[in-house]
Design an enzyme around this catalytic site. Structure first.
Site, PDB file in Angstrom:
ATOM      1  N   LYS A 235       4.507   1.394  15.829  1.00  0.00           N
ATOM      2  CA  LYS A 235       5.658   1.105  14.967  1.00  0.00           C
ATOM      3  C   LYS A 235       5.894   2.239  13.979  1.00  0.00           C
ATOM      4  CE  LYS A 235       7.489  -2.299  11.692  1.00  0.00           C
ATOM      5  NZ  LYS A 235       7.282  -3.613  11.040  1.00  0.00           N
ATOM      6  N   GLN A 236       4.810   2.703  13.358  1.00  0.00           N
ATOM      7  CA  GLN A 236       4.909   3.752  12.347  1.00  0.00           C
ATOM      8  C   GLN A 236       3.651   4.602  12.409  1.00  0.00           C
ATOM      9  OE1 GLN A 236       4.578   0.132  10.399  1.00  0.00           O
ATOM     10  NE2 GLN A 236       3.953   1.084   8.479  1.00  0.00           N
TER      11      GLN A 236
ATOM     12  N   TRP B  31       0.816  -1.212   0.000  1.00  0.00           N
ATOM     13  CA  TRP B  31       0.000   0.000   0.000  1.00  0.00           C
ATOM     14  C   TRP B  31       0.851   1.264   0.000  1.00  0.00           C
ATOM     15  CZ3 TRP B  31       0.064   3.804   3.801  1.00  0.00           C
ATOM     16  CH2 TRP B  31       0.817   3.502   4.954  1.00  0.00           C
ATOM     17  N   ASP B  32       2.086   1.181   0.522  1.00  0.00           N
ATOM     18  CA  ASP B  32       2.879   2.399   0.615  1.00  0.00           C
ATOM     19  C   ASP B  32       3.279   2.933  -0.754  1.00  0.00           C
ATOM     20  OD1 ASP B  32       4.921   0.606  -0.051  1.00  0.00           O
ATOM     21  OD2 ASP B  32       5.653   0.467   2.003  1.00  0.00           O
TER      22      ASP B  32
ATOM     23  N   GLU C 111       1.805  -1.379  12.312  1.00  0.00           N
ATOM     24  CA  GLU C 111       1.937  -2.835  12.346  1.00  0.00           C
ATOM     25  C   GLU C 111       2.171  -3.377  13.759  1.00  0.00           C
ATOM     26  OE1 GLU C 111       4.927  -3.731   9.447  1.00  0.00           O
ATOM     27  OE2 GLU C 111       3.795  -2.776   7.832  1.00  0.00           O
TER      28      GLU C 111
END
Length: 789
Positions: free
Chosen positions: A594-595, A363-364, A490
């Site tokens: 995480k992000q 998706w990124d 995540e």
């Protein structure tokens, strides 16, 4: 982790003097060349020593069984892994009776340089054999932007200190090994030799190999031919052979002192899932014949011309830090070459610079890379979106398998089928569908490409809108809820009403309704009626967006702020990445990020939050975010800049700009982080440029951090080029050509006319107090530390 190599600092190149064998795998990724169709890692010409062999064709993979300890309904039955195609980089040299080998004899000098304007990798070596014979070897290689199937090498050998017998073996070699990523011996055996030889041909100095994958049933043809010249009196002898996994052209000549042998090698690459071997071989050989006719000089000139056109808009100029300037251009070059000739193919997470992530796209790509391409190389963006459209049948099949309507795009894939066996982080990450829809909407707004919207965009938006309506449900509070999903973070999974997912779904539903109304004939052909459009808009208007009134922040998902916080003080720095030291069960049930997830929503759904909410949300999640993903720093830079923490934003920019050059995550050897590299541009344009896009048009809120004195960048808007030049106290907007363009500068409307620069002052920054804290040991390195000030 050992200190990464210190690349030379230059405005338009990335170079390295000397050779450390231990660093080769990292350097091969940095020096990789691609055009979106072909990828060559920056291996040494002779193929040994090397870190990781790498010769790829976008879309060529092997299929393998997915090993599960326990099977379950809906689990993908097979996985996909990128493989090495027959490698045409190889040029081996023998001097008198000894091989040219940088681990033997004496390397007097050794340099490599990636030229960001020429699109070439050059190498210059002075080497002395064990017998005392010295030669100079110079090579230049390119993967062509103008001839999609062609890569080429110009290879020159000069005798330095007396006569030398020179033998060059130029090869195409199949079934070079990949790093082992699967513990299952069945998969290892399949990937050990994934290609079966089906044809080989020789004609003069030309040769072709044709191979077929054993399970995925793809056919690959790689052809080569050469021009050979010598400055000496003796004519080189040339012979060619081909069989099985090897094609080889051997050139031999005796060179007197100062004489030079030059070989130009042209390599053609084709593959197909449907064409038979003969037409595929013909196409590869025809591509080589065309390149031979044009010659090296014309091929190199076309490469430079294509990059000149790209840089005319895409270049970002930085005043104040030369190494940052280099890193920005390196990032933009890598994003461009990952996609420029992909042509209805995906862009993998590592591009075509390595086999990391098994060659999958995620998706990124739509979230981070496509906005850069849309603004700088819109044709490449369109082709990538058309690839997503071409996989809709797979996505519809997946949705039906999950008992959902519409289309469910895969979390990770090569050909459009789901290739992840870990469903909490893949199947449940439905936000990928809204990310793709958002990329479609952004591309259409930025380009005005009505034909694309009619042929592909509307269908993507309609099918993803149908997915959301079937996935969500109406609660007793008369709100539309989306439960049991995983957001971008995540370190969280299977949550209810993830704010990012819900806001992106909301935009998806509204965008689908608007596109269906703009193109009623297209929507009717998709069986869309007014009642369905009403269902989309009703769900969008009533989507649940959780808010923690007690803390005054948005929870990442419903109830998230009530969970126990991770014990950051008790976590040693050596225990990051957390996923490598703690079970996901423990991570998932605690507040640790995480992000960027909620913070990503502040950026992508920027109109859904007030300034005060952004400030409070950013501060809250800074204390939780450990940046165990390369995607996070760029997003944190954007929001830090927006809320007024400009120095912190510069620290995050420095981190994302050096993620691969400095190998910050210790895995650049597996390939570059293409989305993170795209994030460098995002941090500059959306962060310090304050650039935002919406149905209301383009807006800017530019502010420089104290570390920089000027940023200038360009974007393409509906066929026009706009340059934005940011100084400490004012910003100048230059529309290079075309009709007038209206933008907003800190909310004030500016009408830009071609050829008439408009300068607007920067208002005083808001008072925001001290910057927020990060978890212990996870603070970003300071800008000054990164750039050794």
């Amino acid at each position: 982790m050992s200190r990464p190599p210190a690349f030379d600092v230059a405005a338009w190149s990335v170079g390295l003097d000397g050779l450390e064998i231990a660093d080769l795998a990292h350097e091969e990724s940095v020096f990789g060349l691609s055009n979106g169709h072909i990828g060559w890692r920056g291996n040494l010409d002779e193929g040994s020593p090397r870190g990781v062999a790498g010769s790829y064709l976008n879309g060529v993979f092997e299929e393998h069984p997915m090993p599960y300890a326990e099977d379950g309904y809906g689990y993908p039955e097979s996985g996909q892994t990128v493989i090495n195609v027959p490698n045409g980089q190889l040029i081996r040299l023998t001097v008198d009776d000894g091989p040219f080998d940088v681990e033997q004899g004496k390397v007097i000098s050794h340099s490599r340089r990636l030229d960001l304007r020429d699109g070439t990798l050059s190498r210059d070596v002075e080497w002395q054999s064990a017998a005392g014979r010295t030669v100079n070897v110079r090579s230049t290689r390119l993967v062509s932007f103008t001839q999609r199937s062609i890569a080429a090498v110009r290879y020159r050998v000069r005798a330095v200190d007396g006569p030398a017998k020179i033998t060059v073996q130029s090869e195409v070699l199949a079934n070079e090994p990949l790093p082992i990523t699967h513990a299952d011996p069945r998969v290892q055996e399949l990937l050990r030799r994934p290609l079966d030889a089906v044809d080989a041909a020789v004609l003069g100095t030309a040769a072709t190999l044709v191979h077929q994958t054993r399970k995925s049933d793809l056919t690959v043809a790689v052809a080569m031919d050469h021009t050979v010249a010598s400055t000496g009196d003796a004519a080189p002898t040339v012979s060619t052979e081909a069989a099985g996994d090897l094609a080889r052209t051997t050139v031999s000549v005796v060179l007197a002192d100062g004489e030079e042998l030059e070989i130009v090698k042209f390599v053609g690459h084709e593959w197909s899932a449907s064409d038979s071997r003969s037409p595929l071989r013909d196409r590869a050989e025809a591509a080589v014949a065309d390149a031979m006719r044009d010659g090296w000089d014309l091929l190199a000139a076309g490469q430079r011309e294509r990059l000149d056109d790209y840089w005319a808009c895409a270049d970002v100029e930085i005043d104040g830090e030369p190494r940052l300037q280099q890193a920005v251009r390196f990032a933009l070059f890598q994003v461009f070459q990952a996609a420029v000739r992909a042509e209805v193919r995906s862009v993998p997470g590592k591009g075509l610079t390595g086999s990391g992530y098994e060659g999958h796209t995620f998706w990124d790509f739509e979230g981070f890379v496509l906005p850069v391409l849309t603004a700088t190389a819109p044709h490449a963006a369109e082709q990538a979106l058309r690839w997503r459209h071409s996989t809709l049948d797979h996505a519809r099949d997946r949705a039906r398998q999950l008992h959902l309507a519409g289309a469910a795009f895969p979390w990770r894939t090569i050909d459009g089928r789901e290739s992840s066996g870990y469903w909490p982080a893949s199947t449940a990450a439905f936000h990928v569908n809204a990310d793709i829809a958002a990329a479609v909407m952004h591309y259409v707004r930025a380009t005005g490409d009505d034909l694309f919207e009619r042929e592909a965009g509307v269908e993507i938006l309609v099918e993803t809108a149908r997915l959301w309506v079937s996935l969500g449900h109406w609660g007793s509070d008369d709100r539309f809820h989306i439960d049991g999903v995983t957001g971008p973070d995540e370190y969280s999974a299977i949550a209810n009403d993830n704010v990012y997912t819900n806001l992106m779904a909301q935009a998806n539903l509204r965008g689908a309704a608007a596109a269906a109304r703009r193109h009623p004939d297209v929507s009717r052909a998709l069986d869309v009626d007014d009642a369905e459009i009403d269902r989309w808009t009703n769900a969008a208007d009533r989507v649940a967006i959780p808010f923690d009134e007690e803390r005054g922040v948005h929870p990442q998902s419903a109830g998230y702020t009530q969970q126990e916080r991770w014990d950051f003080e008790g976590t040693d720095p050596e225990q990051y990445l957390l996923q490598e030291h703690f079970p996901y069960f423990d991570i998932y049930r605690k507040q640790v990020v995480k992000q960027a997830d909620l913070v990503l929503a502040l950026f992508f759904a920027h109109e859904s939050f007030t300034d005060e909410e952004k400030l409070r949300d950013f501060a809250y999640y800074e204390e939780l975010t450990v940046r165990d993903s390369s995607l996070s720093a760029a997003v944190q830079a954007v929001i830090a800049a927006e809320v007024g923490h400009l120095s912190l934003a510069a620290d995050y920019l420095a981190e994302t700009a050096t993620v691969d050059l400095d190998d910050l995550h210790g895995n650049t050897k597996e390939g570059l982080h293409i989305a993170a590299l795209a994030g460098v541009w995002v941090a500059l344009t959306a962060g310090f440029g304050g650039m935002r896009d919406s149905d209301a048009g383009l807006s800017f809120a530019p502010r420089l951090p104290p570390q920089l004195t000027r940023i200038s960048f360009g974007i393409r808007v509906a066929g026009r080029t706009l340059r934005v030049d940011i100084a400490p106290t004012a910003t100048t907007y230059r529309l290079m050509s075309g009709p007038a363009l209206t933008v907003r500068h800190f909310g004030d409307e500016l009408v830009l006319e071609a050829g008439s620069p408009t300068t607007a002052e920067t208002p005083p920054p808001p008072a925001v107090g001290d910057p927020p804290r990060q978890p212990r040991g996870r603070e970003p390195r300071s800008f000054a530390e990164v750039f050794d000030r």
